[in-house]
Design a protein around this motif. Sequence first.
Motif, PDB file in Angstrom:
ATOM      1  N   ILE A 180       0.845  -1.207   0.000  1.00  0.00           N
ATOM      2  CA  ILE A 180       0.000   0.000   0.000  1.00  0.00           C
ATOM      3  C   ILE A 180       0.875   1.249   0.000  1.00  0.00           C
ATOM      4  O   ILE A 180       0.681   2.178  -0.790  1.00  0.00           O
ATOM      5  N   ILE A 181       1.862   1.238   0.898  1.00  0.00           N
ATOM      6  CA  ILE A 181       2.768   2.390   1.003  1.00  0.00           C
ATOM      7  C   ILE A 181       3.581   2.553  -0.279  1.00  0.00           C
ATOM      8  O   ILE A 181       3.740   3.672  -0.794  1.00  0.00           O
ATOM      9  N   ALA A 182       4.081   1.446  -0.810  1.00  0.00           N
ATOM     10  CA  ALA A 182       4.917   1.497  -2.010  1.00  0.00           C
ATOM     11  C   ALA A 182       4.138   2.047  -3.205  1.00  0.00           C
ATOM     12  O   ALA A 182       4.670   2.829  -4.009  1.00  0.00           O
ATOM     13  N   THR A 183       2.878   1.633  -3.334  1.00  0.00           N
ATOM     14  CA  THR A 183       2.044   2.126  -4.434  1.00  0.00           C
ATOM     15  C   THR A 183       1.810   3.624  -4.293  1.00  0.00           C
ATOM     16  O   THR A 183       1.876   4.378  -5.269  1.00  0.00           O
ATOM     17  N   PHE A 184       1.557   4.064  -3.065  1.00  0.00           N
ATOM     18  CA  PHE A 184       1.334   5.483  -2.798  1.00  0.00           C
ATOM     19  C   PHE A 184       2.592   6.285  -3.128  1.00  0.00           C
ATOM     20  O   PHE A 184       2.523   7.349  -3.753  1.00  0.00           O
ATOM     21  N   ILE A 185       3.759   5.763  -2.721  1.00  0.00           N
ATOM     22  CA  ILE A 185       5.021   6.447  -2.984  1.00  0.00           C
ATOM     23  C   ILE A 185       5.295   6.521  -4.484  1.00  0.00           C
ATOM     24  O   ILE A 185       5.735   7.551  -5.006  1.00  0.00           O
ATOM     25  N   SER A 186       5.026   5.433  -5.190  1.00  0.00           N
ATOM     26  CA  SER A 186       5.230   5.410  -6.633  1.00  0.00           C
ATOM     27  C   SER A 186       4.393   6.484  -7.318  1.00  0.00           C
ATOM     28  O   SER A 186       4.856   7.162  -8.249  1.00  0.00           O
ATOM     29  N   ASN A 187       3.178   6.680  -6.834  1.00  0.00           N
ATOM     30  CA  ASN A 187       2.295   7.703  -7.403  1.00  0.00           C
ATOM     31  C   ASN A 187       2.809   9.102  -7.092  1.00  0.00           C
ATOM     32  O   ASN A 187       2.724  10.009  -7.929  1.00  0.00           O
ATOM     33  N   ILE A 188       3.332   9.287  -5.872  1.00  0.00           N
ATOM     34  CA  ILE A 188       3.883  10.592  -5.495  1.00  0.00           C
ATOM     35  C   ILE A 188       5.092  10.936  -6.365  1.00  0.00           C
ATOM     36  O   ILE A 188       5.244  12.051  -6.857  1.00  0.00           O
ATOM     37  N   LEU A 189       5.962   9.943  -6.565  1.00  0.00           N
ATOM     38  CA  LEU A 189       7.159  10.162  -7.374  1.00  0.00           C
ATOM     39  C   LEU A 189       6.828  10.272  -8.858  1.00  0.00           C
ATOM     40  O   LEU A 189       7.583  10.833  -9.634  1.00  0.00           O
ATOM     41  N   ASP A 190       5.683   9.711  -9.233  1.00  0.00           N
ATOM     42  CA  ASP A 190       5.248   9.663 -10.628  1.00  0.00           C
ATOM     43  C   ASP A 190       6.229   8.883 -11.500  1.00  0.00           C
ATOM     44  O   ASP A 190       6.528   9.259 -12.631  1.00  0.00           O
ATOM     45  N   ILE A 191       6.763   7.806 -10.930  1.00  0.00           N
ATOM     46  CA  ILE A 191       7.596   6.887 -11.695  1.00  0.00           C
ATOM     47  C   ILE A 191       7.197   5.459 -11.323  1.00  0.00           C
ATOM     48  O   ILE A 191       6.671   5.211 -10.244  1.00  0.00           O
ATOM     49  N   LYS A 192       7.433   4.540 -12.248  1.00  0.00           N
ATOM     50  CA  LYS A 192       7.074   3.149 -12.014  1.00  0.00           C
ATOM     51  C   LYS A 192       8.203   2.448 -11.271  1.00  0.00           C
ATOM     52  O   LYS A 192       9.128   1.903 -11.870  1.00  0.00           O
ATOM     53  N   VAL A 193       8.116   2.479  -9.945  1.00  0.00           N
ATOM     54  CA  VAL A 193       9.107   1.796  -9.114  1.00  0.00           C
ATOM     55  C   VAL A 193       8.349   0.892  -8.148  1.00  0.00           C
ATOM     56  O   VAL A 193       7.378   1.303  -7.517  1.00  0.00           O
ATOM     57  N   TYR A 194       8.776  -0.362  -8.048  1.00  0.00           N
ATOM     58  CA  TYR A 194       8.053  -1.337  -7.227  1.00  0.00           C
ATOM     59  C   TYR A 194       8.358  -1.185  -5.750  1.00  0.00           C
ATOM     60  O   TYR A 194       7.474  -1.312  -4.907  1.00  0.00           O
ATOM     61  N   ASP A 195       9.620  -0.933  -5.415  1.00  0.00           N
ATOM     62  CA  ASP A 195      10.030  -0.979  -4.001  1.00  0.00           C
ATOM     63  C   ASP A 195      11.082   0.091  -3.707  1.00  0.00           C
ATOM     64  O   ASP A 195      12.270  -0.124  -3.922  1.00  0.00           O
ATOM     65  N   THR A 196      10.627   1.240  -3.208  1.00  0.00           N
ATOM     66  CA  THR A 196      11.574   2.309  -2.861  1.00  0.00           C
ATOM     67  C   THR A 196      12.232   2.077  -1.512  1.00  0.00           C
ATOM     68  O   THR A 196      13.284   2.638  -1.220  1.00  0.00           O
ATOM     69  N   GLN A 197      11.619   1.237  -0.663  1.00  0.00           N
ATOM     70  CA  GLN A 197      12.037   1.165   0.735  1.00  0.00           C
ATOM     71  C   GLN A 197      12.986   0.026   1.084  1.00  0.00           C
ATOM     72  O   GLN A 197      13.384  -0.108   2.237  1.00  0.00           O
ATOM     73  N   CYS A 198      13.343  -0.801   0.127  1.00  0.00           N
ATOM     74  CA  CYS A 198      14.303  -1.871   0.415  1.00  0.00           C
ATOM     75  C   CYS A 198      15.638  -1.251   0.821  1.00  0.00           C
ATOM     76  O   CYS A 198      16.144  -0.327   0.169  1.00  0.00           O
TER      77      CYS A 198
END
Length: 245
Positions: free
Chosen positions: A145-163
Amino acid sequence: MLQTPHTFIVIPCYNEENAISSEYSHFLENYPDASICFVNDGSTDNTLAILEGLKQKHPTQIELLPLIKNVGKAEAVRQGIQHCIENFNFENIGYLDADLATTLEEFMVVKNNLENEIVFCFGSRIRKIGSTIERENSRFLIGRIIATFISNILDIKVYDTQCGCKVFTKEIAPLIFEKEFISKWLFDVELFFRMLNHFGKENALQKMKEIPLKSWIEKGNSKVKPTYFFKLWLDLYNIKKRYTK
């Protein structure tokens, strides 16, 4: 002074006496071109003594940066990377969590993708055939849920920003880690924003690469309190506000 390493790995440590395992020694013995910078983030347990013992065993491959006060993961990582930049010559630098949910060996696999115009590589906990991604289902679902929200904020297709497995070339690291971060735990999001703002979205996407991990084993000792789930939305708001032009 350390030998000249090819790669520096920064490990932030706060009360990690039970996490510092023999894996570190095994890795250093097998990767003579790698060095580790442990940042003791004001630990109140026996972490510092354990790290000092490890440094005695591997004096040419370990750097120890002791911080008197606890500053949080984001600042500990930032100070560790700045310390390495100021004092050593190397080609690549990144960071991992002390519990080695991502192994040191896999960090090196991710690092090997820094070639051509790629200056920033990061591990991604994608559950797929052939991988071993062990994580509590509740954390996995919340994380998605968090990752999808972050991806939308960044406006880029990234699966996992928090690893917690990220690696940079020495050329880009000073720019990305120069200033303090807004959030102690969501600083990874700021790293992406800094890349996007520095290079521009189109160019930044050509310089970043997401690498699916073969293995990521949750160790169950996260320092992030469950109540942070409610505060992280405010952190995300403040991050977006600062970096959105």
